[in-house]
Design an enzyme around this catalytic site. Sequence first.
Site, PDB file in Angstrom:
ATOM      1  N   ASP A 296       0.985  -1.268   0.146  1.00  0.00           N
ATOM      2  CA  ASP A 296       0.127   0.341  -0.129  1.00  0.00           C
ATOM      3  C   ASP A 296       0.879   1.162   0.059  1.00  0.00           C
ATOM      4  O   ASP A 296       2.330   1.040   0.126  1.00  0.00           O
ATOM      5  CB  ASP A 296      -0.966   0.014   1.068  1.00  0.00           C
ATOM      6  CG  ASP A 296      -2.307   0.927   1.088  1.00  0.00           C
ATOM      7  OD1 ASP A 296      -2.127   1.586  -0.003  1.00  0.00           O
ATOM      8  OD2 ASP A 296      -3.232   0.607   1.529  1.00  0.00           O
TER       9      ASP A 296
HETATM   10  C1  BGC Z   1      -5.015   3.050   0.309  1.00  0.00           C
HETATM   11  C2  BGC Z   1      -5.109   2.057  -0.984  1.00  0.00           C
HETATM   12  C3  BGC Z   1      -5.127   2.697  -2.302  1.00  0.00           C
HETATM   13  C4  BGC Z   1      -3.869   3.191  -2.208  1.00  0.00           C
HETATM   14  C5  BGC Z   1      -3.418   3.982  -3.578  1.00  0.00           C
HETATM   15  C6  BGC Z   1      -4.096   3.842   0.003  1.00  0.00           C
HETATM   16  O1  BGC Z   1      -3.970   4.999   0.743  1.00  0.00           O
HETATM   17  O2  BGC Z   1      -5.128   2.292   1.362  1.00  0.00           O
HETATM   18  O3  BGC Z   1      -6.429   1.173  -0.752  1.00  0.00           O
HETATM   19  O4  BGC Z   1      -5.239   1.621  -3.384  1.00  0.00           O
HETATM   20  O5  BGC Z   1      -3.747   4.055  -1.318  1.00  0.00           O
HETATM   21  O6  BGC Z   1      -4.314   5.158  -3.750  1.00  0.00           O
END
Ligand code: BGC
Length: 774
Positions: A296
């Site tokens: 993530d």
């Molecule tokens: C989130 C993810 C997301 C990623 C990309 C993160 O803050 O937890 O679910 O896909 O950002 O934007």
Amino acid sequence: MIILSLFHGGLRHGLLVTKGLRCCAAALAVSLCTVPLAWASPESLLAKMTLSQKIGQLQQSHLEAVTAEDIPKEVKEAIRQGRVGSYLNINTVAVANELQRLAVEEGPHGVPLLVARDVIHGYKTIFPIPLGQAATWNPDAVEQGARIAAIEASADGIRWTFAPMLDISRDARWGRIAESFGEDPYLTSVMGVASVMGYQGKDLSQGDSTHIAATAKHFLGYGAAEAGRDYNTTYIPEPLLHNQYLPPFSAAVAAGSASIMTAFNDLNGVPASISSYLMDTILRQELAYKGVIVSDWDSVVETVVHGGAEDNKDAAYKAAKAGLDMEMVSTSYADHLAALIQEGKISELEIDQKVLRILRLKAQLGLFEQPYTDIARQAEKKHPKFHQTAKEVAAQSLVLLKNDVPSHKKAAKLGKVLPLKPGQKVALIGPMVDAAHDQMGTWAMDGEKQDSITVLQAFEQAKVKGSVQYRYVPGLDFSRDKSTKGFKKAIKAAKWADVIVYVGGEEAALSGEAHSRANIRLPGAQEALLAALKQTGTPLVVVLMAGRQIELHDVLESFDSLVMAWHPGTMGGPAIVDVLTGVSEPVGRLPVTWPKMGGQLPMYYNHKNTGRPPQSRPFIMMDDYPLEAHQHSLGHAATHMDAGYLPQYPFGFGLSYSEVHYSDLAMAKRVLARDEAIRVSAVVKNTGLRPVTEVVQFYVQDIAGSVTRPVKELKQFQRVVLAPGEAKTVTFELSHKDLMFFNAKTQHVFEPGAFRAWIAPHAAAGKPLTFTVR
Ligand code: BGC
């Protein structure tokens, strides 16, 4: 031959490129000479790559650029040097094509980029939030939504999304419950698979450039964040982890999800993004997962903040060893992998495996053959047919939770308040009647509010058609508005009307990532406004738009009808008006347990029985306690003195405009050998006057096990269409494998014994029958 077909592909792309790209058409011949030579297979390509180019493939960087001219010099240079394998947050075809051109024509070996974006519940055409989609209990609806999102997103060159989110969510305080399919592992699995199929098609490598790679996220247990506070610590013991949190991911792996994203949380003392138990033991070994594991956002370096790694180098080491392929945004891999290899801590072979998985995904997506996106595809976005589907899905996501005959004498003659009767005067009140932005919900970054049709606009359309007359007085300007200055006018409109339709709830920004709430009541002065409206005596229909269940305990009495609309998306208004006026039947069912009070959370139907289940013991509510009562004399049960133990509405609950009667729960045989099919049936009859789509739910309880088992678990469901008066026998069939679970040693076992089965309209209904499997 291969070169020829590539040439045709390349020439086509050369003709289609945007203005900033035209120059590349001239250089096309050169690139066509280089691309096919380098490109034969991921393995042959890998053999040509330097270590730094390999490490580059493992980097996903963030870029927000609107035009090709906005792309910074450093980004161009990074691509030319092969220091990036993927970019996220691209949302224009011009930028996507220019990035691909840089990679394919100027980067080493012509390796295309993975262009990614969070396409969560629609791209331009916004569908209901995932929690709302789960309320359809209709996997086809979810698949269609994902399919349309993939078509629209791929028209802008996006070939990788970070959806579906499969985190089991038992706590409405957690903002990301909005992005989930709810609390149940089976329903989440079914919807997760539908979503993966919608994004990817049957087989991602079929060469259809309107398909995009899916990401099952977040691995694992993120939804169990303590106190529902986002990013918080999680403790999930085995076998709970395997029995409740893992099944949707196993299903997504089996359905071919191209990637899986790690989670932000610390799980049982190890941050998920460096957990070799999660990535290696579970994903790679238990589930034999072959796809890409991506972190993530910054979650690798955040493991240092967690206290799980000493520094970024240690984080990179631990993540790489655990099995993480690609790092999102932070650069611990780029900064430290080479040194770690030099020091002999990680082998180049380990890096090769990661790179291969990424190259294979690029190959599967057909990016080597077709890195560019045809700009003519822009016309595919926001197609009227997509809006029609979004409206149908939104209508199916609406859950009718209450529909009474009003106490008011005159109004009572008309029976239940909904559907609205032709010619009724409607007072449209509430902060979300005309909430073009907020009805799209969380993660609707690419949705455009001017495309939304609000409830107000839909009423206007209905009025034009002559079916309703209305007056619109918002009463409150937005959901958190605390001012009562608009109440007077709202009350006046309510007195004029035959029925009030109040549309309120939570703005989009009150749920979603990092948007958790400790208090899940209606924000602002909404409760006060509703109380004032009730005073008018005019029947009150409440439509809630929210990213979670809302605590209604103190206000629910005053509602005559209640419709949960979640955040319904672009076409929310028409979908709501269709259901309110009876053009569409309400068919949605809750994918979560709806608590009476926030203090009951976490709350879920598939809990354990405890030694003192409240339903079998007398207990006394707080206000009934005598003064100076002896503690021991008043019953001991797993309950709250103020909230009791029941939810406001159980999991699976939802009304229709008809009545459905369940009877004749039956099994031909109650004692079965292990390999015999377990067949349970019941008769469902539409005893009302309108057609109905009944979600017939099949629950099973394993009465005793080597580890205690939930009081019931959803095993299957069927959506059954019944004409008025029609009855159908609905049969469910399981094998003993469907009764298997993970025991205390994390072994997947079937334990013979006695079971209970329910076929029921929701998790709190029906009487079970008992059967034995030997
Ligand atoms: C989130 C993810 C997301 C990623 C990309 C993160 O803050 O937890 O679910 O896909 O950002 O934007």
